[in-house]
Design a protein around this motif. Sequence first.
Motif, mmCIF file in Angstrom:
data_model
loop_
_atom_site.group_PDB
_atom_site.id
_atom_site.type_symbol
_atom_site.label_atom_id
_atom_site.label_comp_id
_atom_site.label_asym_id
_atom_site.label_seq_id
_atom_site.Cartn_x
_atom_site.Cartn_y
_atom_site.Cartn_z
ATOM 1 N N UNK A 94 2.028 17.706 4.092
ATOM 2 C CA UNK A 94 2.010 16.494 3.372
ATOM 3 C C UNK A 94 2.903 15.367 4.006
ATOM 4 N N UNK A 95 2.518 14.239 3.781
ATOM 5 C CA UNK A 95 3.023 13.005 4.082
ATOM 6 C C UNK A 95 2.956 11.769 3.315
ATOM 7 N N UNK A 96 3.554 11.072 3.594
ATOM 8 C CA UNK A 96 3.396 9.644 2.708
ATOM 9 C C UNK A 96 3.875 8.345 3.461
ATOM 10 N N UNK A 97 3.444 7.215 3.047
ATOM 11 C CA UNK A 97 4.005 5.970 3.659
ATOM 12 C C UNK A 97 3.860 4.790 2.606
ATOM 13 N N UNK A 98 4.380 3.632 3.061
ATOM 14 C CA UNK A 98 4.504 2.571 2.415
ATOM 15 C C UNK A 98 4.100 1.300 3.534
ATOM 16 N N UNK A 99 3.358 0.502 2.959
ATOM 17 C CA UNK A 99 2.936 -0.657 4.047
ATOM 18 C C UNK A 99 2.936 -2.053 3.160
ATOM 19 N N UNK A 131 0.852 -1.138 0.027
ATOM 20 C CA UNK A 131 -0.047 -0.083 0.064
ATOM 21 C C UNK A 131 0.836 1.235 -0.069
ATOM 22 N N UNK A 132 0.561 2.026 -0.909
ATOM 23 C CA UNK A 132 1.329 3.476 -1.041
ATOM 24 C C UNK A 132 0.127 4.699 -0.591
ATOM 25 N N UNK A 133 0.617 5.226 0.417
ATOM 26 C CA UNK A 133 -0.320 6.195 1.226
ATOM 27 C C UNK A 133 0.258 7.594 0.899
ATOM 28 N N UNK A 134 -0.675 8.673 0.508
ATOM 29 C CA UNK A 134 -0.256 10.043 0.560
ATOM 30 C C UNK A 134 -1.335 10.985 1.305
ATOM 31 N N UNK A 135 -0.924 11.740 1.910
ATOM 32 C CA UNK A 135 -1.700 12.557 2.752
ATOM 33 C C UNK A 135 -1.521 13.841 2.753
ATOM 34 N N UNK A 136 -2.605 15.100 2.721
ATOM 35 C CA UNK A 136 -2.150 16.236 2.546
ATOM 36 C C UNK A 136 -3.472 17.017 3.628
#
Length: 94
Positions: free
Chosen positions: A79-84, A63-68
């Motif tokens: 802004x942030x992001x993540x990999x799960x 899962x790739x996530x991006x938040x704003x």
Amino acid sequence: SRIISFHLGLEGYIASFLQYRLVMTTGQSWGRYYAPYRSVRKGFASQLDLIYRSRKIQDWDIKLSAGYDNGEFFDGNTFGGGITLSKRGVIFKK
């Protein structure tokens, strides 16, 4: 707290192996009853997830996530992001 907010969520499939999820929230806050803000504070938050399910490697997801976030709720623009990497089902069999 005195707050009004609206939340919207959408999810679906781009392809059989690729899922998306989008959530967005917008709101206004007047502070607490005993400590009101001098002016109304407004804010917006969002997150987009893309979930890949491999056909070759069963039960594993990436899962790739991006938040704003922006506005006065969150002290400016963020802004942030993540990999799960996750495993569905049984991890080890006896």
